[in-house]
Write a protein that holds these residues in place. Structure first.
Motif, PDB file in Angstrom:
ATOM      1  N   VAL A 131       0.892  -1.066  -0.109  1.00 11.89           N
ATOM      2  CA  VAL A 131      -0.073   0.028  -0.093  1.00 11.89           C
ATOM      3  C   VAL A 131       0.983   1.071   0.162  1.00 11.89           C
ATOM      4  N   VAL A 132       1.196   2.062  -1.136  1.00 12.89           N
ATOM      5  CA  VAL A 132       1.725   3.084  -1.162  1.00 12.89           C
ATOM      6  C   VAL A 132       1.104   4.320  -0.225  1.00 12.89           C
ATOM      7  N   GLU A 133       1.771   5.130  -0.083  1.00  4.41           N
ATOM      8  CA  GLU A 133       1.363   6.197   0.915  1.00  4.41           C
ATOM      9  C   GLU A 133       0.076   6.929   0.637  1.00  4.41           C
ATOM     10  N   ARG A 134       0.113   7.050  -0.674  1.00  3.86           N
ATOM     11  CA  ARG A 134      -1.234   7.839  -1.283  1.00  3.86           C
ATOM     12  C   ARG A 134      -2.399   6.840  -1.311  1.00  3.86           C
ATOM     13  N   ALA A 135      -2.263   5.641  -1.239  1.00  3.24           N
ATOM     14  CA  ALA A 135      -3.428   4.773  -0.951  1.00  3.24           C
ATOM     15  C   ALA A 135      -3.754   4.515   0.379  1.00  3.24           C
ATOM     16  N   ARG A 136      -3.003   4.797   1.380  1.00 10.18           N
ATOM     17  CA  ARG A 136      -3.291   4.505   2.630  1.00 10.18           C
ATOM     18  C   ARG A 136      -4.540   5.091   3.295  1.00 10.18           C
ATOM     19  N   ILE A 137      -4.989   6.454   2.693  1.00  7.22           N
ATOM     20  CA  ILE A 137      -6.073   6.993   3.333  1.00  7.22           C
ATOM     21  C   ILE A 137      -7.340   6.194   2.802  1.00  7.22           C
ATOM     22  N   LEU A 138      -7.367   5.713   1.724  1.00 10.17           N
ATOM     23  CA  LEU A 138      -8.577   4.702   1.289  1.00 10.17           C
ATOM     24  C   LEU A 138      -8.454   3.327   2.100  1.00 10.17           C
TER      25      LEU A 138
END
Length: 247
Positions: free
Chosen positions: A221-228
């Motif tokens: 899970v790259v950082e940009r995807a963690r919020i989702l």
């Protein structure tokens, strides 16, 4: 998962994430087999690279998958990694009766395709050393895009399927799920240059950094995807639904 000395099969290798992963793994000293529905893009993926092979395959065709698997295993008995990347995305209006062709195509390609590919190769992979199956879901598996309901649902299903597959294959074959955010690819018209989407090469840089970890994370899970990915556990799901789906 070891990142060199493998023989890797990547579906949907003619463009986007599939092509980028094929290049990165080939650069690391792996034999890479890329598949897709059209030979032209696959030939572009290979270029003048060594230790890369292109094979036509439509993962929506179950009979083709069976004969393809027989051929691949006859010619590449050392195959030890399967990366299920092929996918399609269509926007849908569900407010009235409609032609369900797009919805059915997404279920067939995005969900049944990986299930059938895994079924075709799982026994072989389980008998190979250092074997792995990689699935690619999406941040939309965790917070759906209202305009792409079936796509989001297929990716949620891939996440769930990966969880069960991992437990059944534990001790035999690694199961790794890549969870991308919105990435600049040709998945939908105009997406390759869409502002706010993560550049493809940046995304793949981050993914390969995760693959180098020991042990390899079960979910990349790259950082940009963690919020989702973490929206529900962080009690941010309603806010993320509104942010992702502005009226």
């Amino acid at each position: 998962m070891k990142i060199s000395g493998n023989t890797i099969l990547i579906t949907g290798g003619g463009s986007g994430i599939g092509r980028a992963l094929a290049h990165r793994f080939n650069d690391l000293g792996n034999i890479v087999i890329v598949t897709g529905r059209r030979m032209g893009p696959l030939t572009e993926t290979i270029g003048k690279r060594k230790h890369m092979t292109a094979c036509l395959l439509d993962v929506a065709d179950p009979a083709a998958i069976k004969s393809f698997a027989d051929s691949i295993l006859a010619n590449h008995p050392e195959l030890n990694i399967l990366i299920n990347n092929a996918g399609v995305m269509r926007y849908e209006d569900m407010t009235s009766a409609r032609d369900l062709g797009d919805a059915e195509a997404m279920v067939t390609t995005n969900l049944l395709g990986p299930i059938r590919m895994i079924d075709a190769f799982v026994a072989h992979l389980a008998a190979q050393p250092d074997s792995a199956i990689v699935t690619i879901s999406s941040g939309l598996a965790f917070v759906p895009m209202v305009a792409a309901p079936t796509y989001s649902a297929t990716k949620a299903a891939i996440h769930s399927y990966s969880l069960s597959l991992r437990e059944q294959l534990r001790g035999k074959t690694e199961v790794i799920e890549i969870i991308p955010p919105a990435v600049q690819t040709d998945l939908t018209p105009g997406q390759a240059t869409r502002d706010g989407y993560l550049p493809l090469e940046t995304f793949v840089d981050q993914v390969m950094t995760e693959f180098r970890q020991r042990p390899t994370p079960e979910e990349i899970v790259v950082e940009r995807a963690r919020i989702l990915r973490n929206a529900e556990q962080d009690q941010r799901f309603p806010a993320m639904m509104r942010a992702l789906n502005p009226r």
